[in-house]
Design a protein around this motif. Structure first.
Motif, short mmCIF file in Angstrom:
data_model
loop_
_atom_site.label_atom_id
_atom_site.label_comp_id
_atom_site.label_asym_id
_atom_site.label_seq_id
_atom_site.Cartn_x
_atom_site.Cartn_y
_atom_site.Cartn_z
N LEU A 1 38.09 55.12 30.37
CA LEU A 1 37.00 54.72 31.27
C LEU A 1 37.29 55.24 32.66
N THR B 1 36.64 54.66 36.23
CA THR B 1 36.21 53.47 36.97
C THR B 1 35.43 53.84 38.22
N GLU C 1 33.33 50.85 40.08
CA GLU C 1 34.01 50.08 41.12
C GLU C 1 34.20 50.94 42.37
N GLU D 1 31.89 54.43 34.07
CA GLU D 1 31.52 53.06 34.37
C GLU D 1 30.21 52.98 35.14
N ILE E 1 28.97 46.31 33.31
CA ILE E 1 30.34 46.01 33.76
C ILE E 1 30.31 45.47 35.18
N TRP F 1 36.81 42.89 37.85
CA TRP F 1 36.39 44.16 37.26
C TRP F 1 37.13 44.43 35.96
N LEU F 2 38.43 44.20 35.96
CA LEU F 2 39.22 44.45 34.75
C LEU F 2 38.81 43.50 33.63
N ARG G 1 35.58 44.70 32.13
CA ARG G 1 35.83 45.88 31.27
C ARG G 1 36.42 45.45 29.93
N LEU H 1 34.20 46.27 26.76
CA LEU H 1 34.72 47.41 25.99
C LEU H 1 35.60 46.94 24.84
N TRP I 1 38.70 45.98 24.76
CA TRP I 1 40.03 46.57 24.73
C TRP I 1 41.01 45.57 24.13
N SER J 1 28.58 58.05 27.51
CA SER J 1 28.32 56.80 28.24
C SER J 1 26.92 56.28 27.97
#
Length: 182
Positions: free
Chosen positions: A28, A30, A33, A53, A59, A87-88, A91, A95, A97, A165
């Motif tokens: 990703l 970023t 952001e 992003e 997001i 933000w993390l 994500r 996503l 993760w 994306s």
């Protein structure tokens, strides 16, 4: 036993990061952001098989929502509402993760993001599996690219960043809607 010399012997073996859990790589950029807090356009060439992003606005919406759940400080509105952990966490939730490449200096950020993601997921009735770190011995290089691994692929290998994306946006939008369905 000399601990320093033992550490020097063991150190070369510790430089190789462990293989990620079974999953699909999801890189990703970023830039969302980046663009939220800096004027102008980011100067980087997005790589193939990378998501942008900025083309996944859910997001940013979720990051701001996570920040606003804590409330604004009294007085003047700050110039930056969402923190890096917001933000993390956004994500990681959108996503999905399961593992994220981080440096030692980012472990506390990952812990905080996991906490915020867990709290939000539980409030939405989702079961949360924390994102595990894949420790990069030299740390993450300065830049806007995050590398994570998900249970499902985000794009076809070799697909350019913009089409990948835009195609993945439907999946992110569905996850976003599901988080707010309750």
């Amino acid at each position: 036993m000399n601990e320093i010399s033992d550490a020097l012997i063991l150190a070369p073996h510790a430089r190789q990061p462990h293989a990620p859990l079974a999953g699909y790589p999801v890189a990703l950029a970023t830039d969302g952001e980046w663009l939220a807090y800096r004027p102008g356009s980011p100067q980087f060439p997005p790589q193939a098989a990378c998501l942008l992003e900025s083309l996944l606005p859910e997001i940013r919406q979720l990051a701001l929502h996570l920040a606003l759940r804590r409330g604004l400080p009294p007085g003047e509105t700050p110039s930056r509402i969402a923190e890096a952990a917001d933000w993390l966490a956004a994500r990681m939730l959108l996503l999905e993760w399961r593992q994220l490449a981080v440096g030692l200096d980012e472990l506390s950020l990952l812990d905080e993001a996991n906490l915020r993601a867990r709290q939000f997921a539980e409030a939405a009735g989702w079961e949360w599996m924390p994102t595990l770190p894949l420790l990069l011995p030299a740390g993450r290089t300065e830049g806007m690219l995050l590398q994570g691994w998900s249970a499902a692929p985000a794009s076809a290998q070799g697909e350019q960043a913009v089409p990948a994306s835009l195609a993945f946006r439907r999946t992110v939008a569905a996850r976003f809607a599901a988080l707010f369905a309750r």
